[in-house]
Design a protein around this motif. Structure first.
Motif, short mmCIF file in Angstrom:
data_model
loop_
_atom_site.label_atom_id
_atom_site.label_comp_id
_atom_site.label_asym_id
_atom_site.label_seq_id
_atom_site.Cartn_x
_atom_site.Cartn_y
_atom_site.Cartn_z
N PHE A 33 0.82 -1.20 0.00
CA PHE A 33 0.00 0.00 0.00
C PHE A 33 0.86 1.26 0.00
CE2 PHE A 33 -2.67 -3.18 2.05
CZ PHE A 33 -3.88 -2.99 1.40
N TRP A 34 0.31 2.34 -0.53
CA TRP A 34 0.89 3.66 -0.37
C TRP A 34 -0.22 4.68 -0.53
CZ3 TRP A 34 1.99 0.49 -4.45
CH2 TRP A 34 1.64 0.93 -5.71
N TRP A 35 0.07 5.91 -0.10
CA TRP A 35 -0.90 7.01 -0.12
C TRP A 35 -0.60 7.95 -1.28
CZ3 TRP A 35 -4.94 7.06 3.23
CH2 TRP A 35 -4.86 6.21 4.35
N ILE A 36 -1.64 8.33 -2.01
CA ILE A 36 -1.49 9.23 -3.15
C ILE A 36 -2.51 10.37 -3.05
CG2 ILE A 36 -0.66 7.37 -4.64
CD1 ILE A 36 -3.43 7.50 -6.06
N THR A 37 -2.23 11.41 -3.80
CA THR A 37 -3.21 12.49 -3.94
C THR A 37 -4.18 12.10 -5.06
OG1 THR A 37 -1.81 13.65 -5.53
CG2 THR A 37 -1.55 14.24 -3.20
N PRO A 38 -5.41 12.58 -5.01
CA PRO A 38 -6.37 12.28 -6.07
C PRO A 38 -5.93 12.87 -7.41
CG PRO A 38 -7.45 13.24 -4.14
CD PRO A 38 -5.99 13.39 -3.94
N PRO A 119 -3.62 15.63 8.91
CA PRO A 119 -3.12 16.94 9.31
C PRO A 119 -1.78 17.16 8.59
CG PRO A 119 -3.88 15.72 11.22
CD PRO A 119 -3.87 14.75 10.06
N ALA A 120 -1.60 18.32 7.99
CA ALA A 120 -0.37 18.59 7.24
C ALA A 120 0.87 18.34 8.08
CB ALA A 120 -0.38 20.01 6.70
N ALA A 121 0.80 18.67 9.37
CA ALA A 121 1.96 18.49 10.25
C ALA A 121 2.33 17.02 10.44
CB ALA A 121 1.68 19.14 11.61
N GLU A 122 1.41 16.09 10.16
CA GLU A 122 1.69 14.65 10.34
C GLU A 122 2.25 13.98 9.08
OE1 GLU A 122 -1.63 12.53 11.96
OE2 GLU A 122 -1.85 13.93 13.64
N LEU A 123 2.22 14.65 7.96
CA LEU A 123 2.70 14.03 6.72
C LEU A 123 4.16 13.61 6.82
CD1 LEU A 123 1.03 16.38 4.08
CD2 LEU A 123 0.36 14.03 4.65
N ALA A 124 4.98 14.41 7.45
CA ALA A 124 6.41 14.11 7.55
C ALA A 124 6.69 12.88 8.42
CB ALA A 124 7.18 15.31 8.09
N GLU A 125 5.75 12.53 9.31
CA GLU A 125 5.96 11.38 10.19
C GLU A 125 5.27 10.11 9.70
OE1 GLU A 125 4.73 14.32 12.31
OE2 GLU A 125 6.82 14.92 12.10
N ALA A 126 4.73 10.12 8.49
CA ALA A 126 3.99 8.95 7.99
C ALA A 126 4.89 7.72 7.96
CB ALA A 126 3.45 9.23 6.60
N SER A 127 4.38 6.60 8.47
CA SER A 127 5.16 5.36 8.44
C SER A 127 4.97 4.61 7.12
CB SER A 127 4.77 4.45 9.62
OG SER A 127 3.39 4.14 9.54
N GLU A 128 3.87 4.88 6.42
CA GLU A 128 3.66 4.29 5.10
C GLU A 128 4.13 5.27 4.03
OE1 GLU A 128 -0.12 1.75 4.74
OE2 GLU A 128 -0.60 3.24 6.29
N ARG A 129 4.37 4.75 2.85
CA ARG A 129 4.87 5.58 1.76
C ARG A 129 3.82 6.56 1.27
NH1 ARG A 129 7.36 3.52 -4.03
NH2 ARG A 129 7.68 5.59 -4.86
N LEU A 130 4.24 7.80 1.14
CA LEU A 130 3.42 8.84 0.51
C LEU A 130 4.03 9.13 -0.85
CD1 LEU A 130 3.13 11.47 3.40
CD2 LEU A 130 1.66 9.50 2.98
N THR A 131 3.19 9.45 -1.79
CA THR A 131 3.71 9.86 -3.08
C THR A 131 3.00 11.14 -3.53
OG1 THR A 131 4.25 9.16 -5.33
CG2 THR A 131 2.21 8.31 -4.41
N PRO A 132 3.75 12.16 -3.93
CA PRO A 132 5.20 12.13 -4.10
C PRO A 132 5.91 12.02 -2.75
CG PRO A 132 4.39 14.36 -4.45
CD PRO A 132 3.19 13.48 -4.28
N LEU A 133 7.14 11.52 -2.81
CA LEU A 133 7.92 11.31 -1.59
C LEU A 133 8.11 12.61 -0.82
CD1 LEU A 133 10.65 8.94 -3.08
CD2 LEU A 133 8.58 8.30 -1.81
#
Length: 159
Positions: A33-38, A119-133
């Motif tokens: 799994f990973w998280w993406i923007t729509p 919350p925008a402040a939590e994006l940097a601490e995500a344990s799963e992959r966000l894209t874009p990195l």
């Protein structure tokens, strides 16, 4: 053979500085799994704004919004559903009030695991992959400095 594709994506941002992301998995793999923007690929002769409106209607069920500034550009080459894709992406800010997203695209629904307002402040601490990195940095830079004033470089990523 590589499939070339132009895509548009939205970084949906609420007044409370929350960002809507979609948790997806590749077709046939329910364990990665990973998280993406729509957003997604432009159709032939479709404008950026028309494409983003179509994508957000299909993926989130929203229609009333203004397309904000371009904040990121990326060229991403990856494998998806037995295809090698080279996708050129542009990321736009879209200011919205928080809402309950509703996926209506039957194809996209097969790879969607869930939606989440981050919350925008939590994006940097995500344990799963966000894209874009660099999503956390993109959002933080926009919140502190506003829209980019100079031409954006293109991040190049090859998976």
């Amino acid at each position: 053979m590589i499939v070339e594709r132009q895509a548009i994506r939205a970084i949906l941002l609420t007044p409370q500085n929350e960002v809507l992301l979609m948790r997806i998995h590749p077709p046939g793999n329910d364990e990665c799994f990973w998280w993406i923007t729509p957003g997604g690929g432009l159709e032939p002769s479709e404008t950026i704004e028309d494409g983003l409106r179509r994508e957000l209607r299909e993926e989130l069920g929203i229609e009333e919004f203004e397309v904000g500034p371009l904040v990121w550009r990326r060229q991403h080459t990856f494998d998806w559903a037995d295809k090698r894709i080279c996708q050129r992406e542009e990321y736009f800010i879209v200011h919205v009030e928080r809402f309950e997203p509703k996926m209506t695209d039957p194809v996209e629904a097969t790879v969607l695991d869930r939606f989440r307002w981050w919350p925008a402040a939590e994006l940097a601490e995500a344990s799963e992959r966000l894209t874009p990195l660099s999503l956390a940095d993109i959002v933080e830079r926009y919140l502190t400095e506003g829209a980019p004033q100079e031409e954006l470089d293109v991040e190049v990523l090859v998976d």
